[in-house]
Design an enzyme around this catalytic site. Structure first.
Site, PDB file in Angstrom:
ATOM      1  N   THR A  47      67.061 -13.796 -13.811  1.00 21.70           N
ATOM      2  CA  THR A  47      66.125 -12.890 -13.218  1.00 21.70           C
ATOM      3  C   THR A  47      65.258 -13.723 -12.308  1.00 21.70           C
ATOM      4  OG1 THR A  47      64.107 -12.712 -14.713  1.00 21.70           O
ATOM      5  CG2 THR A  47      65.968 -11.495 -15.443  1.00 21.70           C
ATOM      6  N   ASP A  50      60.268  -8.278 -11.625  1.00 26.92           N
ATOM      7  CA  ASP A  50      58.940  -8.879 -12.016  1.00 26.92           C
ATOM      8  C   ASP A  50      58.366  -8.452 -13.187  1.00 26.92           C
ATOM      9  OD1 ASP A  50      56.064  -9.173 -11.596  1.00 26.92           O
ATOM     10  OD2 ASP A  50      55.817  -7.919 -10.190  1.00 26.92           O
ATOM     11  N   ASN A  69      61.086 -17.500 -19.598  1.00 23.14           N
ATOM     12  CA  ASN A  69      60.538 -18.808 -19.076  1.00 23.14           C
ATOM     13  C   ASN A  69      59.534 -18.261 -17.726  1.00 23.14           C
ATOM     14  OD1 ASN A  69      61.039 -21.500 -17.779  1.00 23.14           O
ATOM     15  ND2 ASN A  69      61.900 -20.095 -16.064  1.00 23.14           N
ATOM     16  N   SER A  82      56.477 -22.014 -23.997  1.00 21.90           N
ATOM     17  CA  SER A  82      54.906 -22.404 -24.239  1.00 21.90           C
ATOM     18  C   SER A  82      54.751 -23.630 -23.355  1.00 21.90           C
ATOM     19  CB  SER A  82      54.656 -22.541 -25.676  1.00 21.90           C
ATOM     20  OG  SER A  82      53.318 -22.752 -25.875  1.00 21.90           O
ATOM     21  N   TYR A 101      45.131 -21.332 -18.189  1.00 17.45           N
ATOM     22  CA  TYR A 101      46.673 -21.653 -18.450  1.00 17.45           C
ATOM     23  C   TYR A 101      46.935 -21.739 -19.931  1.00 17.45           C
ATOM     24  CZ  TYR A 101      51.107 -23.792 -18.559  1.00 17.45           C
ATOM     25  OH  TYR A 101      52.514 -24.181 -19.096  1.00 17.45           O
ATOM     26  N   LYS A 116      48.746 -19.895 -22.941  1.00 18.45           N
ATOM     27  CA  LYS A 116      50.014 -20.606 -23.824  1.00 18.45           C
ATOM     28  C   LYS A 116      49.317 -20.327 -25.318  1.00 18.45           C
ATOM     29  CE  LYS A 116      52.752 -21.206 -20.620  1.00 18.45           C
ATOM     30  NZ  LYS A 116      54.226 -20.314 -20.538  1.00 18.45           N
ATOM     31  N   THR A 172      58.789 -30.823 -12.097  1.00 10.89           N
ATOM     32  CA  THR A 172      58.985 -29.566 -11.494  1.00 10.89           C
ATOM     33  C   THR A 172      58.070 -29.418 -10.413  1.00 10.89           C
ATOM     34  OG1 THR A 172      57.949 -28.177 -13.113  1.00 10.89           O
ATOM     35  CG2 THR A 172      60.029 -28.796 -13.707  1.00 10.89           C
TER      36      THR A 172
END
Length: 272
Positions: free
Chosen positions: A32, A56, A83, A134, A148, A152, A183
């Protein structure tokens, strides 16, 4: 026999990397992304092994429809990798209401909607593996990443409860807790609050604490995730990277020391 995997947020980063790793060994993947065009390269390379789905995760109704479609197309869903999400950088006082709500909406509620949508599918199968992305920051907070971390931390608590609720249905739950990786999570994918001069020293301290060698190679996570998916008795938690385990071990040793020092006060608060 190959597995059927559904991965949210497969347009970039870990999601795309792991999707490709599954596809390379012949698994079927429902991937997705917010924009279908971001999945074109996977479709061109792997053809019918890929089921691209525009999604979404903040749209709960769309999530349920997407997972119904994925299940009908693949015939079953053995593994969900939840994810989709992003990072928000900013001191607590710097963060706007809109930024905070978007962070929690995507990282917590988006993950929750996908989790709720997969459960009837896996219950009917009598099996399944839910992998929740997580973070090491879901186990400890650091300055300038508080919202953030809050998102998590929520994923951690939600997933611990979920594991206890669905064990009897043959569904397993694993929390993935990466340390930093190279990343674009901290780059183009990140949202950064407008800085306040009062917190400049806090931002500077955070930046100076970050060392290039602390960031892992994203490609190195793929074999670990494949091993996790293939294990008949997967762990409830799995760190990714060499920094996370010693760091969190030290954090919890410190917490235990503090709790131990105050245990008599804690006990006295119970009453008779």
């Amino acid at each position: 026999m190959g597995k059927t995997i559904l991965i949210t947020g497969a347009s970039k980063g870990f999601g795309k990397l792991w999707a490709k790793s599954f596809l390379e060994r012949g698994d079927k993947v429902a991937a997705t992304a917010r924009k279908l065009s971001d999945l074109d390269d996977l479709v061109q390379e792997f053809g019918d092994l890929v089921t691209p789905i525009q999604l979404d995760v903040n749209d709960r109704n769309a999530v349920f429809e997407a997972l119904k479609y994925a299940n009908a197309t693949l015939g079953r869903i053995d593994v969900l990798i939840n994810n989709a999400g992003f990072g928000l950088f900013g001191a607590i006082e710097e963060t706007t209401e809109e930024e905070a709500r978007q962070q929690i909406d995507t990282n917590v509620f988006g993950l929750l909607w996908v989790t709720q949508a997969i459960l009837p599918i896996m219950r009917n199968q009598g099996s399944g593996h839910i992998i929740q992305l997580s973070s090491a920051l879901g186990l400890t907070g650091v300055a300038t990443l508080g919202i953030y971390s809050a998102s998590k931390f929520a994923v951690e608590g939600l997933s611990e409860a979920l594991a206890a609720e669905v064990e009897e249905f043959g569904i397993k739950v694993t929390l993935l807790e990466p340390n930093g990786f190279t990343t674009d999570w901290a780059g183009p994918s990140a949202v950064k609050s407008k800085p306040m001069a009062e917190y400049q020293a806090v931002h500077d301290a955070f930046q100076s604490s970050v060392k290039p060698e602390d960031y892992g190679d994203p490609a190195a996570t793929a074999p670990a995730v494949l091993e996790l998916v293939d294990n008949d008795n997967p762990p409830s938690r799995l760190f990714l990277g060499k920094v996370a385990y010693p760091w969190i071990k030290s954090v919890y040793e410190n917490k235990l020391e503090v709790w131990e020092g105050w245990k008599d006060v804690s006990a006295s608060a119970h009453g008779k």
